[in-house]
Enzyme design. Sequence first.
Site, short mmCIF file in Angstrom:
data_model
loop_
_atom_site.label_atom_id
_atom_site.label_comp_id
_atom_site.label_asym_id
_atom_site.label_seq_id
_atom_site.Cartn_x
_atom_site.Cartn_y
_atom_site.Cartn_z
N ASP A 288 0.85 -1.21 0.00
CA ASP A 288 0.00 0.00 0.00
C ASP A 288 0.87 1.25 0.00
OD1 ASP A 288 -1.97 1.88 0.26
OD2 ASP A 288 -2.45 1.40 2.33
N GLU A 320 -2.26 10.68 -0.20
CA GLU A 320 -3.49 9.85 -0.24
C GLU A 320 -3.89 9.45 1.17
OE1 GLU A 320 -5.92 6.09 -0.59
OE2 GLU A 320 -4.12 6.47 0.54
N ASP A 349 -4.52 0.81 -6.39
CA ASP A 349 -4.08 0.95 -5.00
C ASP A 349 -4.17 -0.41 -4.32
OD1 ASP A 349 -3.48 1.90 -2.50
OD2 ASP A 349 -5.26 3.16 -2.29
N HIS A 443 -1.33 -0.96 6.69
CA HIS A 443 -0.98 0.24 7.48
C HIS A 443 -0.10 -0.07 8.68
CE1 HIS A 443 -4.22 3.16 5.72
NE2 HIS A 443 -3.35 2.72 4.84
ZN ZN Z 1 -3.50 2.96 -0.43
#
Ligand code: ZN
Length: 502
Positions: A288, A320, A349, A443
């Site tokens: 990501d 983003e 993405d 993340h």
């Molecule tokens: Zn992303």
Amino acid sequence: MRQRFLNAVFLSCATVSALQIPFLGPLIPQNAITKKPLVSSEAIQADISSKALLKRAKELFKIAELGIDEYNHPTRVIGSKGHLATLDYIYSTLASLGSYYTLTNQTFPAVVGNTFEYRLVLGATSPNSTQAMSLTPPTADKEPVFGPLVLIANDGCDASDYPANTTNAIALIQRGTCPFGTKSALAGKAGALAAVVYNTAEGSLSGTLGTPSKHHVATFGISRADALPYMSSLQNGTVIDSSAYIDAIVQRIATTNIIAQTTAGDAANCVMLGGHSDSVAEGPGINDDGTGTLTLLEIAAQLAKYDVRNCVRFAWWAGEEEGLLGSDYYVSQLSARENLKIRLFMDYDMLASPNFAYQVYNATNARNPAGSEQLRDLYVEWYAAQGLNYTFIAFDGRSDYDGFIRNGIPGGGIATGAEGVKTAEEKDMFGGSEGEWFDPCYHQLCDGVENCNLGAWEVNARLVAHSVATYARSFEGFPARTGVKGNSAAERALYHGPKLVM
Ligand SMILES: [Zn+2]
Ligand SMILES: *[C@@H]1O[C@H](CO)[C@@H](O)[C@H](O)[C@H]1NC(C)=O
Ligand SMILES: *[C@@H]1O[C@H](CO)[C@@H](O)[C@H](O)[C@H]1NC(C)=O
Ligand SMILES: *[C@@H]1O[C@H](CO)[C@@H](O)[C@H](O)[C@H]1NC(C)=O
Ligand SMILES: *[C@@H]1O[C@H](CO)[C@@H](O)[C@H](O)[C@H]1NC(C)=O
Ligand SMILES: *[C@@H]1O[C@H](CO)[C@@H](O)[C@H](O)[C@H]1NC(C)=O
Ligand SMILES: *[C@@H]1O[C@H](CO)[C@@H](O)[C@H](O)[C@H]1NC(C)=O
């Protein structure tokens, strides 16, 4: 159409003459002789190799390690050395392709937040679902603040919902109707020391305040289950003395989108595609969106061997993760005339989640600008032709397509899944592990090179190549652009970027 046809005739004649009558050589335009073959889907798909993608992923991880100085771990968050070096890598790779592309750096103002510590105590207890909202300001002087908890009427979307005693109190507000940022600002205007938004759906509430406002106050999210006992106490007049504390910063910085447009092709009819160059602060962001970034870069490099009929415009968005800042800015700067040159936007993405599903955004013409559904069907037909399964996922504003569809530009894209949980049915369709996230490192620090499923990546990179080649050749059968107005459905989206906004 007509002009292109004449052009083609001229070029082939020129080539033939050059072969038969060599002494005419100097009269023949140089580009006629060195004319590249027209791109085809088959040819550019065959140019994709997982080896090349993996090599780039390893380079990108090295780049993310430049973030260690400041963040103690690899990251490519905007403002970090890891992100600056990512931009250099993208730009220099494109620049090495000579004049095939026209490159543009688009610098824009961005905000980046960092929350160091937070605590919320309501009466005698601390709700265990407490989370600080992203882009929240700190409490006054980054110190704890103390006041009674005050229940705000309705959804707290109107100034009149805030009673006079909100001043110097902590406002408890229900989720819904308007963005968290609006509630936080209204609480601030009413004099609240802090705001607590409680969920209306199951579970904890993690969101973002979005664009900073001077009226924002320190804002938390809690679950509905945690909020209910306090609400019943407040309703019977019990005073709940509370305290709130957030140590956070919201910084304004400048960051950059990189745009590359083919010098060849009809500049009034562009196929545009994008991925985001930044990661979250927590990790290196190789899936990501290193996978989207590098897929675009690899395809941009391969495309340079070919000629195109329509212009192809690549974008690497910044910011983003802070709420689609780069793509929003880009679209906001387009004149109506420039907007209409973009026939469609394709978002790429997260293309290689380790526990992947082949996901296609369910972008329909009924709810989105006309052409979105044709793009959706291009992906569907390709997966079906390869004998691969796919699922439809919500087209709900979570990535960079949002600014485009809100401004009349058809959009869509593919992904392989983030923090969603793989179902039993999806396990049968794609393999992998049922009951686990598509990307267990979403993340997080562990989103490194090993977090990418190379097989899924190569498949999707070939599909991205197919999408570029298809529209670089022709928009036949693809709806013409009609206007620069979006639809109202997009305006009600719960997301604007990866985090909930309302
Ligand atoms: Zn992303
Ligand atoms: C554009 O930005 C890249 C990445 O930061 C940089 O290397 C390059 O020099 C810039 N180019 C121009 C023309 O400003
Ligand atoms: C909070 O605590 C309750 C009860 O102890 C538990 O059921 C719930 O899962 C916890 N929630 C979180 C977000 O930790
Ligand atoms: C604040 O005012 C509201 C309405 O005027 C009242 O119902 C509530 O009990 C008050 N709360 C506190 C903590 O004084
Ligand atoms: C109000 O409700 C709380 C919790 O539901 C309860 O503990 C308290 O005794 C009630 N107080 C009054 C004045 O009714
Ligand atoms: C796709 O979106 C349309 C509405 O635009 C909806 O009717 C349909 O059920 C959705 N399909 C899936 C599989 O989510
Ligand atoms: C597609 O999904 C079905 C189950 O719905 C499964 O039987 C089949 O093997 C899957 N195909 C591939 C190529 O994985």
